[in-house]
Design an enzyme around this catalytic site. Structure first.
Site, PDB file in Angstrom:
ATOM      1  N   TYR A  53       0.825  -1.216   0.000  1.00  0.00           N
ATOM      2  CA  TYR A  53       0.000   0.000   0.000  1.00  0.00           C
ATOM      3  C   TYR A  53       0.862   1.271   0.000  1.00  0.00           C
ATOM      4  O   TYR A  53       0.353   2.365  -0.236  1.00  0.00           O
ATOM      5  CB  TYR A  53      -0.941   0.052   1.219  1.00  0.00           C
ATOM      6  CG  TYR A  53      -1.936  -1.078   1.343  1.00  0.00           C
ATOM      7  CD1 TYR A  53      -2.130  -2.011   0.326  1.00  0.00           C
ATOM      8  CD2 TYR A  53      -2.705  -1.200   2.493  1.00  0.00           C
ATOM      9  CE1 TYR A  53      -3.049  -3.044   0.474  1.00  0.00           C
ATOM     10  CE2 TYR A  53      -3.626  -2.227   2.646  1.00  0.00           C
ATOM     11  CZ  TYR A  53      -3.788  -3.149   1.634  1.00  0.00           C
ATOM     12  OH  TYR A  53      -4.694  -4.163   1.793  1.00  0.00           O
ATOM     13  N   LEU A 190     -17.447  -2.946   0.976  1.00  0.00           N
ATOM     14  CA  LEU A 190     -18.441  -2.106   0.307  1.00  0.00           C
ATOM     15  C   LEU A 190     -18.320  -2.206  -1.204  1.00  0.00           C
ATOM     16  O   LEU A 190     -19.303  -2.352  -1.917  1.00  0.00           O
ATOM     17  CB  LEU A 190     -18.301  -0.660   0.785  1.00  0.00           C
ATOM     18  CG  LEU A 190     -18.480  -0.540   2.299  1.00  0.00           C
ATOM     19  CD1 LEU A 190     -18.127   0.846   2.791  1.00  0.00           C
ATOM     20  CD2 LEU A 190     -19.900  -0.915   2.705  1.00  0.00           C
ATOM     21  N   LYS A 229     -13.026   0.914   4.289  1.00  0.00           N
ATOM     22  CA  LYS A 229     -12.039   1.967   4.008  1.00  0.00           C
ATOM     23  C   LYS A 229     -12.791   3.228   3.618  1.00  0.00           C
ATOM     24  O   LYS A 229     -13.732   3.177   2.812  1.00  0.00           O
ATOM     25  CB  LYS A 229     -11.131   1.494   2.888  1.00  0.00           C
ATOM     26  CG  LYS A 229     -10.207   2.556   2.319  1.00  0.00           C
ATOM     27  CD  LYS A 229     -10.693   3.064   0.974  1.00  0.00           C
ATOM     28  CE  LYS A 229     -10.217   4.465   0.700  1.00  0.00           C
ATOM     29  NZ  LYS A 229     -10.789   5.034  -0.518  1.00  0.00           N
ATOM     30  N   SER A 230     -12.422   4.331   4.198  1.00  0.00           N
ATOM     31  CA  SER A 230     -12.984   5.599   3.765  1.00  0.00           C
ATOM     32  C   SER A 230     -12.029   6.719   4.131  1.00  0.00           C
ATOM     33  O   SER A 230     -11.288   6.621   5.106  1.00  0.00           O
ATOM     34  CB  SER A 230     -14.345   5.849   4.432  1.00  0.00           C
ATOM     35  OG  SER A 230     -14.829   7.106   4.029  1.00  0.00           O
ATOM     36  N   ARG A 235     -18.247   9.094   6.905  1.00  0.00           N
ATOM     37  CA  ARG A 235     -18.342   7.660   6.606  1.00  0.00           C
ATOM     38  C   ARG A 235     -17.446   6.842   7.525  1.00  0.00           C
ATOM     39  O   ARG A 235     -17.798   5.717   7.896  1.00  0.00           O
ATOM     40  CB  ARG A 235     -17.959   7.396   5.164  1.00  0.00           C
ATOM     41  CG  ARG A 235     -19.023   7.815   4.181  1.00  0.00           C
ATOM     42  CD  ARG A 235     -18.463   7.675   2.790  1.00  0.00           C
ATOM     43  NE  ARG A 235     -19.490   7.819   1.783  1.00  0.00           N
ATOM     44  CZ  ARG A 235     -19.236   7.820   0.486  1.00  0.00           C
ATOM     45  NH1 ARG A 235     -17.986   7.689   0.055  1.00  0.00           N
ATOM     46  NH2 ARG A 235     -20.209   7.957  -0.382  1.00  0.00           N
ATOM     47  N   SER A 238     -19.731   6.506  10.450  1.00  0.00           N
ATOM     48  CA  SER A 238     -20.952   5.698  10.279  1.00  0.00           C
ATOM     49  C   SER A 238     -20.605   4.234   9.989  1.00  0.00           C
ATOM     50  O   SER A 238     -21.332   3.324  10.395  1.00  0.00           O
ATOM     51  CB  SER A 238     -21.853   6.287   9.192  1.00  0.00           C
ATOM     52  OG  SER A 238     -21.229   6.212   7.925  1.00  0.00           O
ATOM     53  N   ASN A 239     -19.479   4.003   9.333  1.00  0.00           N
ATOM     54  CA  ASN A 239     -19.081   2.610   9.064  1.00  0.00           C
ATOM     55  C   ASN A 239     -18.799   1.876  10.375  1.00  0.00           C
ATOM     56  O   ASN A 239     -19.135   0.699  10.525  1.00  0.00           O
ATOM     57  CB  ASN A 239     -17.843   2.562   8.163  1.00  0.00           C
ATOM     58  CG  ASN A 239     -18.141   2.977   6.732  1.00  0.00           C
ATOM     59  OD1 ASN A 239     -19.303   3.027   6.316  1.00  0.00           O
ATOM     60  ND2 ASN A 239     -17.111   3.283   5.971  1.00  0.00           N
TER      61      ASN A 239
END
Ligand code: A2P
Length: 262
Positions: A53, A190, A229-230, A235, A238-239
């Protein structure tokens, strides 16, 4: 603030891993610090990265800047298959970039190019025994490939991280991992879902939450470790909250049988 170190999933080596992890694939090193900061503020305590990554150094800096102690964090990184033969250098470089003396989980990211994963697995066992990784596991390996590792070394991977979601649900594969005592961890929960699936949308609407929330709640209902992942603060929050939504058995059964996508 909620602390998402719980719920946790027990692993076959006696340790446990927070069910919710913060996925960092495709978050650039220049952006990952800000995302990690938000994630830690919201209560994530498990961070998933990989040598491939190319963001470990940014994560390391963000962890240094945070007031959360190392003991309260769960950090996973992964060995690129092309680094087979350079396992020790690879884990040492990860530890240096992350600014830690050990990771909690080190995974073989993909099967190695020549198809023989055993020598690499043996080196990973050595790294675990040297205390550089508390637990070791694999990612994107088939059941046959995992069985080869077990047969050759007697060491069962603690986990297999795979692309996993409502639209990518292979109950047989999950059962085979469970039989071997291997935890299933899902990446791209997602992206690997169809957030417009009518049955999924129906459940989401009936509860007044988003389809993404229901997908993450489904992972939690099955005790699949999940890595949303966000980079969007709302998000990220909320995730995490979604993993605390308790679905009914009927809802889970319905979600288990959504249309599958490749
Ligand atoms: P963003 O980073 O702009 O929030 P996955 O975790 O499956 O890899 O999915 C990540 C992708 O899904 C990213 O593009 C991310 O965009 C987006 N995403 C993250 N959380 C949500 C959410 N709750 N609803 C819809 N899309 C989301």
């Amino acid at each position: 603030m909620t602390n998402y170190s719980q719920p946790a999933v027990k692993l076959n080596d006696g340790t446990s891993i927070p069910l919710l992890g913060f996925g960092t694939w495709q978050i650039k090193e220049s952006e990952v610090g800000e995302a990690i900061k938000h994630a830690l503020e919201v209560g994530y305590r498990h961070i998933d990265t990989a040598t491939m990554y190319e963001n470990e150094a940014g994560i390391g800096r963000a962890l240094q800047e945070s007031s959360i102690s190392r003991n309260d964090l769960y950090i996973t990184t992964k060995l690129p298959p092309q680094n087979a033969g350079k396992e020790t250098e690879t884990i040492d470089a990860s530890l240096e970039a992350l600014q830690v003396d050990h990771v909690d989980m080190w995974l073989l990211h993909w099967p190695v190019e020549d198809g023989n994963n055993v020598p690499t697995w043996e080196k990973m066992i050595e790294a675990r025994d040297a205390g550089k990784a508390t637990s070791i596991g694999v990612s994107n390996l088939s059941i046959d490939e995992i069985d080869e590792l077990i047969q050759a070394t007697g060491v069962v991977p603690a986990m297999n991280q795979v692309k996993w979601s409502t639209a990518k649900h292979d109950a047989d594969f999950a059962a085979k991992l469970r039989e071997r005592g291997i935890a299933l961890e899902g990446y791209s929960p997602l992206r690997a879902a169809n957030l417009e699936d009518p049955k999924l949308v129906e459940i989401a609407e009936s509860r007044g939450v988003s389809a993404a929330d229901i997908v993450l709640a489904w992972h939690a209902a099955h005790e699949y470790i999940v890595l949303p992942k966000s980079t969007t603060p709302e998000r990220i929050k909320s995730n995490a909250e979604a993993t605390r939504i308790e679905l009914t058995a009927d809802e889970v059964a319905m979600l288990d049988n959504l249309e599958q996508i490749d």
